[in-house]
Design a protein around this motif. Sequence first.
Motif, PDB file in Angstrom:
ATOM      1  N   ARG A  69      52.970  42.760 -45.924  1.00 54.46           N
ATOM      2  CA  ARG A  69      51.794  41.899 -46.136  1.00 54.46           C
ATOM      3  C   ARG A  69      51.041  41.629 -44.837  1.00 54.46           C
ATOM      4  O   ARG A  69      49.820  41.478 -44.860  1.00 54.46           O
ATOM      5  N   PHE A  70      51.752  41.548 -43.726  1.00 48.89           N
ATOM      6  CA  PHE A  70      51.147  41.236 -42.428  1.00 48.89           C
ATOM      7  C   PHE A  70      51.147  42.484 -41.551  1.00 48.89           C
ATOM      8  O   PHE A  70      52.053  43.321 -41.637  1.00 48.89           O
ATOM      9  N   THR A  71      50.137  42.564 -40.681  1.00 50.80           N
ATOM     10  CA  THR A  71      50.046  43.675 -39.743  1.00 50.80           C
ATOM     11  C   THR A  71      49.684  43.147 -38.362  1.00 50.80           C
ATOM     12  O   THR A  71      48.684  42.430 -38.215  1.00 50.80           O
ATOM     13  N   ILE A  72      50.470  43.510 -37.366  1.00 52.81           N
ATOM     14  CA  ILE A  72      50.170  43.152 -35.988  1.00 52.81           C
ATOM     15  C   ILE A  72      49.525  44.354 -35.307  1.00 52.81           C
ATOM     16  O   ILE A  72      49.920  45.498 -35.523  1.00 52.81           O
ATOM     17  N   SER A  73      48.506  44.078 -34.486  1.00 48.15           N
ATOM     18  CA  SER A  73      47.832  45.159 -33.771  1.00 48.15           C
ATOM     19  C   SER A  73      47.225  44.583 -32.502  1.00 48.15           C
ATOM     20  O   SER A  73      47.183  43.361 -32.318  1.00 48.15           O
ATOM     21  N   GLY A  74      46.750  45.481 -31.642  1.00 48.75           N
ATOM     22  CA  GLY A  74      46.166  45.033 -30.397  1.00 48.75           C
ATOM     23  C   GLY A  74      44.945  45.834 -30.026  1.00 48.75           C
ATOM     24  O   GLY A  74      44.795  46.992 -30.435  1.00 48.75           O
ATOM     25  N   ASP A  75      44.057  45.206 -29.288  1.00 52.71           N
ATOM     26  CA  ASP A  75      42.864  45.860 -28.763  1.00 52.71           C
ATOM     27  C   ASP A  75      42.910  45.722 -27.250  1.00 52.71           C
ATOM     28  O   ASP A  75      42.642  44.646 -26.707  1.00 52.71           O
ATOM     29  N   ASN A  76      43.264  46.819 -26.588  1.00 51.78           N
ATOM     30  CA  ASN A  76      43.452  46.782 -25.142  1.00 51.78           C
ATOM     31  C   ASN A  76      42.165  46.415 -24.417  1.00 51.78           C
ATOM     32  O   ASN A  76      42.178  45.664 -23.444  1.00 51.78           O
ATOM     33  N   ALA A  77      41.040  46.921 -24.912  1.00 54.85           N
ATOM     34  CA  ALA A  77      39.757  46.666 -24.255  1.00 54.85           C
ATOM     35  C   ALA A  77      39.387  45.189 -24.307  1.00 54.85           C
ATOM     36  O   ALA A  77      38.686  44.686 -23.422  1.00 54.85           O
ATOM     37  N   LYS A  78      39.833  44.511 -25.330  1.00 51.40           N
ATOM     38  CA  LYS A  78      39.487  43.096 -25.504  1.00 51.40           C
ATOM     39  C   LYS A  78      40.636  42.159 -25.119  1.00 51.40           C
ATOM     40  O   LYS A  78      40.528  40.947 -25.298  1.00 51.40           O
ATOM     41  N   ASN A  79      41.753  42.733 -24.625  1.00 47.01           N
ATOM     42  CA  ASN A  79      42.922  41.916 -24.275  1.00 47.01           C
ATOM     43  C   ASN A  79      43.314  40.981 -25.417  1.00 47.01           C
ATOM     44  O   ASN A  79      43.602  39.801 -25.201  1.00 47.01           O
ATOM     45  N   THR A  80      43.304  41.520 -26.625  1.00 49.07           N
ATOM     46  CA  THR A  80      43.504  40.699 -27.810  1.00 49.07           C
ATOM     47  C   THR A  80      44.556  41.316 -28.716  1.00 49.07           C
ATOM     48  O   THR A  80      44.583  42.539 -28.897  1.00 49.07           O
ATOM     49  N   VAL A  81      45.398  40.470 -29.263  1.00 52.58           N
ATOM     50  CA  VAL A  81      46.347  40.903 -30.287  1.00 52.58           C
ATOM     51  C   VAL A  81      45.990  40.179 -31.587  1.00 52.58           C
ATOM     52  O   VAL A  81      45.553  39.019 -31.562  1.00 52.58           O
ATOM     53  N   PHE A  82      46.113  40.891 -32.688  1.00 48.47           N
ATOM     54  CA  PHE A  82      45.704  40.382 -33.987  1.00 48.47           C
ATOM     55  C   PHE A  82      46.902  40.289 -34.928  1.00 48.47           C
ATOM     56  O   PHE A  82      47.874  41.033 -34.793  1.00 48.47           O
ATOM     57  N   LEU A  83      46.779  39.410 -35.884  1.00 47.20           N
ATOM     58  CA  LEU A  83      47.725  39.361 -36.985  1.00 47.20           C
ATOM     59  C   LEU A  83      46.899  39.302 -38.269  1.00 47.20           C
ATOM     60  O   LEU A  83      46.274  38.284 -38.560  1.00 47.20           O
ATOM     61  N   GLN A  84      46.879  40.406 -38.979  1.00 46.26           N
ATOM     62  CA  GLN A  84      46.178  40.477 -40.249  1.00 46.26           C
ATOM     63  C   GLN A  84      47.153  40.070 -41.353  1.00 46.26           C
ATOM     64  O   GLN A  84      48.226  40.668 -41.484  1.00 46.26           O
ATOM     65  N   MET A  85      46.773  39.066 -42.124  1.00 45.74           N
ATOM     66  CA  MET A  85      47.661  38.531 -43.151  1.00 45.74           C
ATOM     67  C   MET A  85      47.026  38.718 -44.522  1.00 45.74           C
ATOM     68  O   MET A  85      45.934  38.204 -44.772  1.00 45.74           O
ATOM     69  N   ASN A  86      47.688  39.467 -45.374  1.00 45.83           N
ATOM     70  CA  ASN A  86      47.216  39.723 -46.730  1.00 45.83           C
ATOM     71  C   ASN A  86      48.195  39.136 -47.744  1.00 45.83           C
ATOM     72  O   ASN A  86      49.343  38.826 -47.408  1.00 45.83           O
ATOM     73  N   SER A  87      47.739  39.020 -48.965  1.00 48.47           N
ATOM     74  CA  SER A  87      48.576  38.506 -50.058  1.00 48.47           C
ATOM     75  C   SER A  87      49.277  37.217 -49.646  1.00 48.47           C
ATOM     76  O   SER A  87      50.488  37.050 -49.826  1.00 48.47           O
ATOM     77  N   LEU A  88      48.511  36.314 -49.101  1.00 46.36           N
ATOM     78  CA  LEU A  88      49.083  35.082 -48.569  1.00 46.36           C
ATOM     79  C   LEU A  88      49.669  34.211 -49.667  1.00 46.36           C
ATOM     80  O   LEU A  88      49.151  34.159 -50.800  1.00 46.36           O
ATOM     81  N   ARG A  89      50.724  33.514 -49.293  1.00 49.86           N
ATOM     82  CA  ARG A  89      51.451  32.640 -50.212  1.00 49.86           C
ATOM     83  C   ARG A  89      51.477  31.230 -49.654  1.00 49.86           C
ATOM     84  O   ARG A  89      51.373  31.042 -48.431  1.00 49.86           O
ATOM     85  N   PRO A  90      51.661  30.232 -50.500  1.00 47.03           N
ATOM     86  CA  PRO A  90      51.741  28.856 -49.984  1.00 47.03           C
ATOM     87  C   PRO A  90      52.828  28.696 -48.911  1.00 47.03           C
ATOM     88  O   PRO A  90      52.636  27.911 -47.970  1.00 47.03           O
ATOM     89  N   GLU A  91      53.896  29.435 -49.019  1.00 50.42           N
ATOM     90  CA  GLU A  91      54.966  29.320 -48.025  1.00 50.42           C
ATOM     91  C   GLU A  91      54.609  29.932 -46.678  1.00 50.42           C
ATOM     92  O   GLU A  91      55.367  29.804 -45.711  1.00 50.42           O
ATOM     93  N   ASP A  92      53.454  30.587 -46.583  1.00 46.94           N
ATOM     94  CA  ASP A  92      52.974  31.078 -45.297  1.00 46.94           C
ATOM     95  C   ASP A  92      52.250  29.989 -44.512  1.00 46.94           C
ATOM     96  O   ASP A  92      51.877  30.203 -43.351  1.00 46.94           O
ATOM     97  N   THR A  93      52.051  28.843 -45.126  1.00 46.86           N
ATOM     98  CA  THR A  93      51.388  27.734 -44.458  1.00 46.86           C
ATOM     99  C   THR A  93      52.188  27.287 -43.244  1.00 46.86           C
ATOM    100  O   THR A  93      53.375  26.985 -43.350  1.00 46.86           O
ATOM    101  N   ALA A  94      51.539  27.268 -42.086  1.00 43.64           N
ATOM    102  CA  ALA A  94      52.208  26.917 -40.838  1.00 43.64           C
ATOM    103  C   ALA A  94      51.193  26.945 -39.703  1.00 43.64           C
ATOM    104  O   ALA A  94      50.065  27.411 -39.869  1.00 43.64           O
ATOM    105  N   VAL A  95      51.633  26.469 -38.555  1.00 39.53           N
ATOM    106  CA  VAL A  95      50.898  26.705 -37.320  1.00 39.53           C
ATOM    107  C   VAL A  95      51.398  28.027 -36.752  1.00 39.53           C
ATOM    108  O   VAL A  95      52.610  28.220 -36.600  1.00 39.53           O
TER     109      VAL A  95
END
Length: 126
Positions: free
Chosen positions: A67-93
């Motif tokens: 459901r989740f995918t981690i990736s990075g963009d070296n040019a932007k010094n950024t890491v992403f977390l794409q979250m799909n099919s989210l569930r109430p139990e994914d609620t968090a900081v």
Amino acid sequence: QVQLVESGGGLVQPGGSLSVSCVVSGRTFRRYDMGWFRQAPGKEREFVAAIRWSGPYIYYADSVKGRFTISGDNAKNTVFLQMNSLRPEDTAVYYCAAGNPISATQAMVAPSYDYWGQGTQVTVSS
């Protein structure tokens, strides 16, 4: 000094998608491996996903695998977390972290990371 700033959290309905990002500043982006952790109210911080650039090696908690995918963009010094099919139990900081874990086991535990962002709230609710 390494600084991490997360963004992109918010409110989403169950089954929806959300992407959170983490900008890394202060040092060379790929000097540090990156992890995402989360903490729900009344619960301990738990591992979500991590990427070790040397492979790259990518790891996911069983609860988010597929459901989740981690990736990075070296040019932007950024890491992403794409979250799909989210569930109430994914609620968090959600927190991003930077460190140098040397194994899969280390990549999945918080003490392996030296730098942390301030966190971004993700709420999954109808």
